[in-house]
Each structure stands twice: as structure tokens, then as C-alpha cells.
Motif scaffolding. Structure first.
Motif, PDB file in Angstrom:
ATOM      1  N   ALA A   1       0.848  -1.194   0.000  1.00  8.58           N
ATOM      2  CA  ALA A   1       0.000   0.000   0.000  1.00  8.58           C
ATOM      3  C   ALA A   1       0.879   1.238   0.000  1.00  8.58           C
ATOM      4  O   ALA A   1       1.830   1.319   0.793  1.00  8.58           O
ATOM      5  N   PRO A   2       0.622   2.166  -0.901  1.00  7.66           N
ATOM      6  CA  PRO A   2       1.443   3.386  -0.925  1.00  7.66           C
ATOM      7  C   PRO A   2       1.135   4.265   0.270  1.00  7.66           C
ATOM      8  O   PRO A   2       0.148   4.076   0.972  1.00  7.66           O
ATOM      9  N   GLU A   3       2.033   5.225   0.481  1.00  5.48           N
ATOM     10  CA  GLU A   3       1.796   6.176   1.574  1.00  5.48           C
ATOM     11  C   GLU A   3       0.530   6.975   1.278  1.00  5.48           C
ATOM     12  O   GLU A   3       0.153   7.137   0.121  1.00  5.48           O
ATOM     13  N   PRO A   4      -0.110   7.506   2.304  1.00  7.81           N
ATOM     14  CA  PRO A   4      -1.311   8.316   2.065  1.00  7.81           C
ATOM     15  C   PRO A   4      -0.997   9.507   1.177  1.00  7.81           C
ATOM     16  O   PRO A   4       0.067  10.126   1.300  1.00  7.81           O
ATOM     17  N   GLY A   5      -1.933   9.820   0.295  1.00 10.55           N
ATOM     18  CA  GLY A   5      -1.699  10.905  -0.660  1.00 10.55           C
ATOM     19  C   GLY A   5      -1.971  12.266  -0.065  1.00 10.55           C
ATOM     20  O   GLY A   5      -2.965  12.899  -0.370  1.00 10.55           O
TER      21      GLY A   5
END
Lengths: 192, 318, 224
Positions: free
Chosen positions: A120-124
Motif C-alpha cells: 500500500a502506498p503512503e497516504p496521498g
């Protein structure tokens, strides 16, 4: 199944259901309002995925866009309340094109990413989005902004016939008027 | 403190502020407007200078018959007042009152506020179209044109102060605020305040309502509680615009003894700005539709853009 | 736009407007708290018309002059036997004197034409009715209003002297001084002793509250 999964599914269902209503509803203005619901649900999806900025931009931009759409719906028709079947079109080609494209894309995505796991990518956050846009993606961003600007200028020029030279249509009209005048004058001459 | 208690207190505080502040502003409007016109305003309800007038009004609205026009689109018609009121509730949640005193601190609160305020247009169009009334529809189309137009200077002015502070969080902007910003960001503050007035459709920007020509614009067909919802939305709108201007441009809780009395400073500034909003309403006549659009596109937008340039220049130099 | 200072500063008009409303805010409101406090009406307020029945001679002038025809008068003749007279005198007796205030437009013509001061304005105004027919006031009701008739206002110090005063002054001054007395100020006239029309002239010429009920009625000797 986590809370996020449930929310994703629910919001997705809302988005798809509202989208379905947009295209099937015979109520002209209501289908525009369903579009608001659908786009809002998509904003909710972004929110669940952690892309806060994109979610709020979605609401800020698309709600305004839908309002313009609603204005066109109201101003170009008689703003009917209730279903207006006379404004409808046969549904079969649209179902074929839209459903086919949607299903095809869905199948493609499912096939391509089914067995791949991504972290999961970091929060945008706004900071990250800003860094990305003005770092790695600055050229596409600027090109896009020039495209938008030229579209804006073009829209203004097209909507104002008083800018620039005489358009052919106006010239033709002038000629037609001149001919008419000539004909009238001749008629008068005969009478006299 | 357990999570649920914390949540409960926050929700209760927001709801209380949401219900009490508009009433205070509404009562102040009654009295201030009356005295500015050489009258005394309500005097009977509540025995002392009519302090309970709005409560009496609320009771009256509840008792009134709830009429939906026969030709109206019932669902949309009934939904519109709630859509009008709901965004303001969300906005009130994100406004910081004092240091750490905010119901929901968000990283990009400014964006949320601007995005959610934009939803009000949909409510205007919904109520206008669903009423099946030509005056309502005219008011709604005017309202849509006005709200879409004035959103641009509003967002640009807010962007200026966000650039100056280097953050999109509302408490962050207040913390970064310096007194000399009062001069630096003054044009943006003015633009924001005026555009905010237009966004909540207050006189002199009440062309969508224009009771002398459109009966009551998009609210013409509403009665009873639904009409009260629209009115409440208007007064919450006053509070929200005053609070946002306070937070963004007047330094929020900054003032003497801000550690203890920060919340008081914020409320005082909100009250003063609300007074100005009422004052403007009493003083100026309604703007004509073309003047309204002219002010937006030929004055406010250029000023906001110039302010952006100024902000960047000062930011780059310091 | 123009250089002569009319629009020197843009936005000055806006600021002036704001100043006006702010100034009004600080002033006391002009509201009269009517149902709680009786209003302070000017002395010549036209509230309702009162009838002094004794003064009425049933000359019908008021009824005929009324633009709305809202005065209804009935009467009969009575013979009054005067001892020592050759024959009995006839006298008009008022049977009915109604004013329909649902028609009345408060022009006051009836009051002006009345030769014997039977009709008077009174500032009473609280006679609204739930039924429009009840607005027809009969002579008893009109007579009750007489209690509320205010005393007539004092003579205007700067105004022309009344005819009675002028005539008396002329008589007192003797022949030849008529034009001078006519144009004289009332203060000068009042100093002349023994004016018959003005009862009890005050010692000082400037005392505004001076009730002179009979001064407005032109007597037969006023010299028409």
C-alpha cells in the motif's frame, strides 16, 4: 475483511448504482443529480484509499462541473419535472458500447493484476502530491495546463463574435441583404 | 478519556455551536438592523428586548403546514434543504476556535472547507428546479451563475493565504499567522470576505432571492420546517464565512493572553465580522445581476490573482 | 469622473452609506411603544369627529358638503311657546345624527362648514370594530367623543389678528385709523383696553397657552 474493505465495497456499489441510474433515468435533471451522487461516492473511495487531496479536489471540481451540466439541462430543455421520454434515445447501442467497454476494461484489469500484490502506498497528502507533481511530473503538468489555457482562450474567442475579423457567415448575410435591397429597388423602378 | 466519550463531546460541541451561534447572529441581525433603521425590533418575545424571538419563530415554523407543490419533484424538493444545511455542518467541524480546540483537525482542512462549501450550489439548483415554479427556477439559475462565479475569487484568495502559511491545515495557518499579514494579505482578505458574502447569498448579493422581483427565489415554495432549514443555513453561512475570514486572515486566536483566552478572541472576531455582514446588508441596496458578475470577474478575480503574485514575491524575498 | 470633487475617491459613497447606518445605530430609535404607552399625538390630529348636540341647528350644511355623503341627519320641527310673543317660535330638533366612519375620509370639511361649532376633531383613534356596520356612530356616541376634544390651540402670535380683535381695535382707535389697525400685530392690538371679543387680555403680550373658545366663531357684528 477490514472496515476499509467494507467501505470500499459499499461506496463502489453506490457509485456504480448511481451511475447506472444516470444513464437509465428518464428524468432529465434527476440523472444529473445521480451523477453528483456517483462522483461523490468516488470521492469517498479516494478518501478511504487515503488520497485526501484528490478526494476533496474531486468534490470541488466535479460538483461545479455537474452544476454546469445541470444548468445546460435546465436551459436547453423545458426543464421538465417527471420523465421526458421524448428526449430519450434507443438504449441498445449505448448499452453495447458502454457495457462492452466497461466489462472489457474490468476483465483486463482483473486479468492483469489478479495475482500481483502491491504494498500500500503512503497516504496521498497534499505535500506528497505537490512534490510528485512539481518534481517528477512537472513537464506533463505544465503541458496539461497549457492545453487547458488554450481551450479556455478558444472558448472565449468562439463565444465572442466581436473579436477578430468578419466571419464568412456575417459576410454572406450582408451580401444577401444587399441583393434584397437591389431587388426591391428594381421593383420600385418598374413601378415608377 | 475513552474514544467514544471524546467523540461524543466533540459532536455535542459542534452541534451546540451549530445551533446556538446562528441564533445569536440572527437575533443580533434583528436588533442591529432595527436600530440602524431607527426602529427597536422585536420587543415582546422573552420579555426582555425580545431575546426569545428566534425561538418563537422556530416554534412557529414547526407548527406550520408542510406543503409540497403538486407538480413538484417531491423527493428532490424535500432533500434540498438538507443538502443546503449539511455542508455547513461539516465546515463547522473543521474550524479551530483556540489552540488545539478544533472538532476535527485535518491536514488539508482548507481544501475540505472550499470543496464542501461548493455543494451549496447543488442545493440551490435542486430546490429551484424541483419547485416547479418559474420564479424559483429563475432564482436558481441566477444563484448557480453567482455561486460558480464567486467560487473562483474565494478559492484564489484562500490559496494566497495558504501559500503564505505554507500549509493547508486551518490550525496550521493560524499558527503561522503574523500581525503584519494583516497588510500583506489585506486584498486577499477583502476578496475572500466579499466573495464569501456572495457565496452565502447575503444582501447586497441576494440576486437569487431578490424578493422584490422573484418572490423569494428558489425558496418561494418552501414552508414550515424546510424553509426554516434554509434560513438556518443562511445564518450558519454567516457564522462560517465570518469564522473562515477570522481563521485565514485575522489570525484566529491570536491576541493578548492567547493561551487562556484564545477561544474568546476567535469568537470576538467572528462576532465583529458577523456584525459587519449585517451592517453591509442594512446599508447597501441589492446589486443588479450584471453588476454582480462584473464585480466578480473584473474586480475580484484580478485582485485575487494580483495578490497571488504579491504573495509569491514576498515569500520568495523573505 | 468630474474634477470638481464630486467623485474624488472611489468608494466614498459606500463609506458614507456605512457611516449613516452606523450613526443611526447609536441614536435612539423613534419607535413609540403604542399599546404599552399612549402615543404622543400632535394637537390637531384627526382621529374621530365629535358632535356637540346643543350647538347643532340642523342646518344640514355638513351633510350637504360631505364629499362621501356619510352624514345622515333626521329632524323635526317643534313649536316653542314664548310667553309674551305674538306667535309660537319654531325650533329644529335633532332626531338622528349619524356619521359612517367606514365611508368618512377625514377631510374635515363638515367641521369647517359648521357655523355653530357643533362638530370638532378629537385625537381619539381607538374605535376599530370587528364589524364594519358598527362604524356607524350615532349622535350619542358622537356626543361621547366631546369629552376628548382638546382645548383649541392658542392664537398664533405671528399670525393676523382675528376679525373681532381688528374690528374692536378699529372702533377704539376711532375713524381714520382703520388701515393701521388692520395690519397691526395682535400683540399691539391686545394692549388696547376693552376689546369685546378677547376675554380677559393677559398682562404680558406673549403667553401662548391662552384658551379662547369663542374667538373662532365669527359673530354677527364682525363686520362682513
Amino acid at each position: 475483511m477490514t472496515v476499509a474493505d467494507v467501505l470500499l465495497l459499499a461506496l463502489g456499489a453506490v457509485a456504480v448504482g448511481a451511475g447506472f441510474l444516470v444513464v437509465t433515468s428518464a428524468h432529465l435533471v434527476r440523472s444529473g443529480l445521480y451523477l453528483v451522487v456517483s462522483l461523490g461516492a468516488i470521492a469517498g473511495l479516494y478518501l478511504v484509499l487515503g488520497a485526501e487531496l484528490v478526494a476533496w479536489v474531486q468534490i470541488l471540481v466535479y460538483v461545479g462541473a455537474v452544476v454546469v451540466l445541470l444548468l445546460f439541462a435546465v436551459m436547453l430543455t423545458r426543464a421538465p419535472i417527471g420523465p421526458s421520454p421524448d428526449l430519450d434515445r434507443p438504449a441498445v447501442p449505448a448499452v453495447l458500447v458502454g457495457g462492452g467497454a466497461g466489462l472489457g476494461l474490468a476483465a483486463l484489469f482483473a486479468d492483469a493484476f489478479r495475482w500481483v500484490r502491491y504494498p500500500a502506498p503512503e497516504p496521498g497528502t497534499a505535500e506528497r502530491v505537490g512534490e510528485q507533481i512539481f518534481g517528477a511530473w512537472v513537464l506533463p503538468f505544465e503541458v496539461l495546463s497549457i492545453l487547458l489555457l488554450s481551450a479556455l482562450v478558444g472558448a472565449i474567442v468562439l463565444s465572442r463574435p466581436d473579436i477578430g475579423a468578419r466571419t464568412p457567415a456575417v459576410a454572406e448575410e450582408h451580401e444577401a441583404v444587399a441583393e434584397q435591397n437591389k431587388a426591391v429597388a428594381e421593383e420600385h423602378g418598374q413601378e415608377v | 478519556m475513552p474514544l467514544w466519550l471524546d467523540l461524543l463531546i466533540r459532536v455535542a460541541a459542534v452541534l451546540a455551536g451549530f445551533l446556538v451561534l446562528p441564533l445569536v447572529v440572527g437575533q443580533a441581525e434583528h436588533k442591529v438592523m432595527a436600530h440602524m433603521q431607527g426602529r427597536v425590533g422585536p420587543m415582546y418575545a422573552g420579555a426582555f428586548h425580545g431575546w426569545a424571538q428566534l425561538i418563537a419563530d422556530g416554534v412557529k415554523f414547526v407548527q406550520k403546514e408542510d406543503i409540497t407543490p403538486h407538480d413538484a419533484d417531491r423527493t428532490v424538493f424535500r432533500l434540498a434543504p438538507i443538502v443546503a444545511l449539511f455542508p455547513y455542518l461539516v465546515v463547522v467541524m473543521t474550524i479551530p476556535i483556540g489552540p488545539g480546540l478544533v472538532a476535527q483537525s485535518l491536514d488539508i482542512g482548507l481544501f475540505l472547507v472550499l470543496a464542501v462549501l461548493g455543494i451549496g450550489v447543488v442545493a440551490v439548483l435542486m430546490s429551484a428546479w424541483a419547485s416547479a415554479n418559474k420564479y424559483s427556477l429563475l432564482g436558481g439559475v441566477r444563484g448557480a451563475a453567482q455561486l460558480l462565479g464567486y467560487e473562483l475569487p474565494l478559492v484564489l484568495a484562500a490559496a494566497s493565504v495558504a501559500m503564505a502559511a505554507g500549509t493547508l491545515s486551518l490550525p496550521g495557518i493560524v499558527e503561522a499567522w503574523q500581525p503584519w499579514w494583516l497588510i500583506w494579505q489585506a486584498p486577499a482578505g477583502l476578496v475572500f470576505f466579499i466573495a464569501g458574502l456572495a457565496e452565502i447569498r447575503r444582501p447586497p448579493f441576494d440576486m437569487p432571492i431578490a424578493d422584490s422581483e422573484l418572490v423569494f427565489g428558489y425558496m418561494t415554495e418552501y414552508t414550515g420546517l424546510r424553509f426554516a432549514f434554509f434560513l438556518l443555513a443562511e445564518y450558519v453561512g454567516i457564522v462560517v464565512i465570518a469564522a473562515l475570514t477570522t481563521v485565514l486572515f485575522l489570525g484566529g486566536w491570536h491576541g493578548p493572553m492567547e493561551d487562556q483566552l484564545g477561544w474568546l478572541w476567535t469568537l470576538l472576531k467572528i462576532g465583529a465580522l458577523s456584525f459587519v455582514i449585517i451592517w453591509l446588508r442594512v446599508t447597501f441596496p441589492r446589486m443588479r445581476e450584471d453588476q454582480l458578475q462584473r464585480l466578480c470577474w473584473l474586480v475580484l478575480v484580478p485582485v485575487a490573482l494580483a495578490q497571488l503574485v504579491l504573495t509569491v514575491a514576498v515569500k520568495a524575498l523573505t | 469622473m468630474s474634477e470638481n470633487g464630486e467623485r474624488m475617491m472611489p468608494g466614498k459613497g459606500l463609506l458614507d452609506g456605512l457611516a449613516v447606518t452606523l450613526k443611526t445605530l447609536t441614536r435612539r430609535a423613534g419607535t413609540q411603544q403604542y399599546p404599552d404607552v399612549q402615543p404622543d399625538l400632535p394637537p390637531r390630529s384627526r382621529g374621530v369627529i365629535a358632535l356637540s348636540e346643543e350647538n347643532c341647528t340642523v342646518c344640514m350644511l355638513c351633510a350637504r358638503e360631505c364629499p362621501d355623503w356619510c352624514i345622515y341627519i333626521d329632524s323635526h320641527k317643534e313649536e316653542v311657546v314664548v310667553p309674551g310673543a305674538a306667535r309660537a317660535r319654531q325650533r329644529n330638533v335633532l332626531d338622528r345624527f349619524d356619521i359612517d366612519f367606514s365611508l368618512c375620509m377625514y377631510c374635515g370639511i363638515c367641521i369647517e362648514v359648521c357655523p355653530f361649532d357643533a362638530l370638532h376633531w378629537t385625537p381619539e383613534f381607538e374605535y376599530a370594530e370587528t364589524d364594519v356596520l358598527d362604524l356607524l356612530h350615532d349622535k350619542n356616541r358622537l356626543g361621547e367623543w366631546m369629552r376628548t376634544v382638546p382645548p383649541p390651540p392658542a392664537h398664533d402670535v405671528l399670525g393676523e389678528p382675528s376679525k373681532e380683535e381688528a374690528t374692536a381695535a378699529r372702533k377704539a382707535a376711532g375713524p381714520g385709523a382703520a388701515t393701521a389697525a388692520k395690519t397691526a400685530r395682535p400683540a399691539a392690538v391686545r394692549t388696547t383696553p376693552g376689546t369685546p371679543a378677547a376675554p380677559a387680555p393677559p398682562p404680558t403680550p406673549v403667553t401662548p397657552p391662552e384658551p379662547r373658545p369663542s374667538a373662532e366663531e365669527p359673530g354677527p357684528e364682525a363686520g362682513r
